[in-house]
Motif scaffolding. Structure first.
Motif, PDB file in Angstrom:
ATOM      1  N   ARG A 198     -40.391 -31.981 -45.472  1.00 56.66           N
ATOM      2  CA  ARG A 198     -41.034 -32.398 -46.722  1.00 56.66           C
ATOM      3  C   ARG A 198     -40.448 -33.755 -47.132  1.00 56.66           C
ATOM      4  N   PRO A 199     -41.183 -34.854 -46.926  1.00 56.82           N
ATOM      5  CA  PRO A 199     -40.643 -36.186 -47.217  1.00 56.82           C
ATOM      6  C   PRO A 199     -40.720 -36.577 -48.694  1.00 56.82           C
ATOM      7  N   PRO A 247     -52.998 -42.346 -46.740  1.00 52.42           N
ATOM      8  CA  PRO A 247     -51.881 -42.179 -47.682  1.00 52.42           C
ATOM      9  C   PRO A 247     -51.801 -40.778 -48.274  1.00 52.42           C
ATOM     10  N   ALA A 248     -52.921 -40.117 -48.455  1.00 52.63           N
ATOM     11  CA  ALA A 248     -52.931 -38.766 -49.042  1.00 52.63           C
ATOM     12  C   ALA A 248     -52.141 -37.768 -48.198  1.00 52.63           C
ATOM     13  N   GLN A 249     -52.004 -38.025 -46.913  1.00 50.70           N
ATOM     14  CA  GLN A 249     -51.314 -37.076 -46.040  1.00 50.70           C
ATOM     15  C   GLN A 249     -49.853 -36.889 -46.436  1.00 50.70           C
ATOM     16  N   LYS A 250     -49.209 -37.943 -46.924  1.00 51.44           N
ATOM     17  CA  LYS A 250     -47.817 -37.791 -47.360  1.00 51.44           C
ATOM     18  C   LYS A 250     -47.749 -36.833 -48.540  1.00 51.44           C
ATOM     19  N   GLY A 251     -48.663 -36.972 -49.483  1.00 52.80           N
ATOM     20  CA  GLY A 251     -48.726 -36.053 -50.612  1.00 52.80           C
ATOM     21  C   GLY A 251     -48.980 -34.624 -50.163  1.00 52.80           C
ATOM     22  N   TRP A 252     -49.802 -34.455 -49.142  1.00 55.39           N
ATOM     23  CA  TRP A 252     -50.066 -33.104 -48.618  1.00 55.39           C
ATOM     24  C   TRP A 252     -48.783 -32.510 -48.044  1.00 55.39           C
ATOM     25  N   MET A 253     -48.022 -33.337 -47.318  1.00 52.81           N
ATOM     26  CA  MET A 253     -46.765 -32.853 -46.739  1.00 52.81           C
ATOM     27  C   MET A 253     -45.751 -32.494 -47.822  1.00 52.81           C
ATOM     28  N   GLU A 254     -45.772 -33.245 -48.928  1.00 43.34           N
ATOM     29  CA  GLU A 254     -44.846 -33.005 -50.031  1.00 43.34           C
ATOM     30  C   GLU A 254     -45.285 -31.829 -50.901  1.00 43.34           C
ATOM     31  N   ASN A 255     -46.529 -31.390 -50.709  1.00 37.11           N
ATOM     32  CA  ASN A 255     -47.142 -30.341 -51.524  1.00 37.11           C
ATOM     33  C   ASN A 255     -47.264 -30.751 -52.984  1.00 37.11           C
ATOM     34  N   ILE A 256     -47.532 -32.038 -53.230  1.00 40.35           N
ATOM     35  CA  ILE A 256     -47.758 -32.482 -54.600  1.00 40.35           C
ATOM     36  C   ILE A 256     -49.216 -32.872 -54.822  1.00 40.35           C
ATOM     37  N   ALA A 257     -50.031 -32.844 -53.776  1.00 39.52           N
ATOM     38  CA  ALA A 257     -51.454 -33.136 -53.925  1.00 39.52           C
ATOM     39  C   ALA A 257     -52.125 -31.876 -54.456  1.00 39.52           C
ATOM     40  N   ASP A 258     -52.581 -31.924 -55.696  1.00 35.95           N
ATOM     41  CA  ASP A 258     -53.100 -30.710 -56.319  1.00 35.95           C
ATOM     42  C   ASP A 258     -54.598 -30.496 -56.128  1.00 35.95           C
ATOM     43  N   TYR A 259     -55.257 -31.374 -55.398  1.00 37.02           N
ATOM     44  CA  TYR A 259     -56.691 -31.227 -55.192  1.00 37.02           C
ATOM     45  C   TYR A 259     -57.030 -30.556 -53.861  1.00 37.02           C
ATOM     46  N   MET A 307     -50.433 -30.469 -38.755  1.00 40.75           N
ATOM     47  CA  MET A 307     -50.583 -31.523 -39.759  1.00 40.75           C
ATOM     48  C   MET A 307     -52.055 -31.729 -40.049  1.00 40.75           C
ATOM     49  N   ARG A 308     -52.403 -31.654 -41.310  1.00 38.68           N
ATOM     50  CA  ARG A 308     -53.782 -31.811 -41.757  1.00 38.68           C
ATOM     51  C   ARG A 308     -54.214 -33.261 -41.604  1.00 38.68           C
ATOM     52  N   GLY A 309     -55.452 -33.471 -41.233  1.00 39.65           N
ATOM     53  CA  GLY A 309     -55.985 -34.821 -41.130  1.00 39.65           C
ATOM     54  C   GLY A 309     -57.338 -34.827 -40.453  1.00 39.65           C
ATOM     55  N   SER A 310     -58.057 -35.902 -40.662  1.00 43.99           N
ATOM     56  CA  SER A 310     -59.364 -36.064 -40.039  1.00 43.99           C
ATOM     57  C   SER A 310     -59.215 -36.635 -38.642  1.00 43.99           C
ATOM     58  N   ALA A 311     -60.212 -36.347 -37.821  1.00 43.80           N
ATOM     59  CA  ALA A 311     -60.212 -36.864 -36.455  1.00 43.80           C
ATOM     60  C   ALA A 311     -61.641 -37.059 -35.981  1.00 43.80           C
ATOM     61  N   ILE A 312     -61.794 -37.975 -35.053  1.00 42.59           N
ATOM     62  CA  ILE A 312     -63.056 -38.122 -34.335  1.00 42.59           C
ATOM     63  C   ILE A 312     -62.839 -37.478 -32.979  1.00 42.59           C
ATOM     64  N   SER A 313     -63.702 -36.529 -32.665  1.00 40.93           N
ATOM     65  CA  SER A 313     -63.552 -35.746 -31.442  1.00 40.93           C
ATOM     66  C   SER A 313     -64.854 -35.752 -30.655  1.00 40.93           C
ATOM     67  N   GLU A 314     -64.733 -35.429 -29.380  1.00 40.94           N
ATOM     68  CA  GLU A 314     -65.893 -35.337 -28.495  1.00 40.94           C
ATOM     69  C   GLU A 314     -66.055 -33.894 -28.039  1.00 40.94           C
TER      70      GLU A 314
END
Length: 192
Positions: A12-13, A49-61, A71-78
């Motif tokens: 948790r950074p 930038p939102a990913q750091k907040g997700w890791m810290e568990n301070i993103a309340d949305y 680790m949560r995040g978007s990706a482009i996949s085939e």
């Protein structure tokens, strides 16, 4: 069976920059796609930038993240294999899949990329960044040609798109950024 690498949250950074030790790289075997599923290969990961907040568990949305989860995040996949899945093999899609090399999906939450455009456009001007810029400017700000639009954070991803959209709309654009370097970056292609 497919072997995939996944990056798990290991720290948790809070109050500090993200470090290598905040992640753990693991290898996992995936079964073959079940009925209605597809096997997807990640080509591009979004780093927001939102990913750091997700890791810290301070993103309340969004739901909190847990130590040990991908680790949560978007990706482009085939789509590389399909067992009656939503999209045919070869389709490039974008969605919140997490930091994983391969993944199974039924297609829920995935959007196909426009084949006439570079897939990465879905992570910028046609993705959340572009949508945020467009809605903030035109749905909330509602400028008309000749207005002056002030863009704070003009060197950022969203701010640089706001500047371009405002110029296209015939507005005078003034940008604010953190310093001379950021202002040079903001001026490149942002309409400032």
């Amino acid at each position: 069976m497919t072997t995939t690498r996944q990056w798990l949250i290991a720290g948790r950074p809070r109050g500090r920059p993200v470090q290598d030790s905040d992640f753990e790289l693991v290898t996992k075997d995936l079964p073959a796609p079940g009925p209605g599923q597809m096997l997807l290969k990640t080509h591009y990961l979004a780093f927001d930038p939102a990913q750091k907040g997700w890791m810290e568990n301070i993103a309340d949305y969004v739901a909190p993240t847990e130590i040990g989860e991908v680790m949560r995040g978007s990706a482009i996949s085939e789509v590389i294999e399909s067992n009656g899945g939503k999209f045919p093999v070869g389709t490039m899609v974008i969605g919140s899949t997490g930091w994983t090399e391969y993944h199974l999906s039924d297609g829920e939450g995935l959007v196909p990329c426009d084949p006439a455009l570079p897939p990465t456009a879905m992570m910028s001007v046609l993705g959340t960044t572009g949508l945020t810029a467009y809605c903030g400017l035109f749905k909330i700000g509602k400028p008309v040609a000749g207005d002056t639009v002030l863009v704070s954070g003009a060197a950022g991803a969203t701010g640089s798109i706001v500047g371009q959209l405002a110029r296209i709309a015939g507005c005078r654009v003034i940008g604010i950024a953190g310093g001379a370097r950021e202002m040079r970056l903001a001026g490149r292609g942002s309409g400032l």
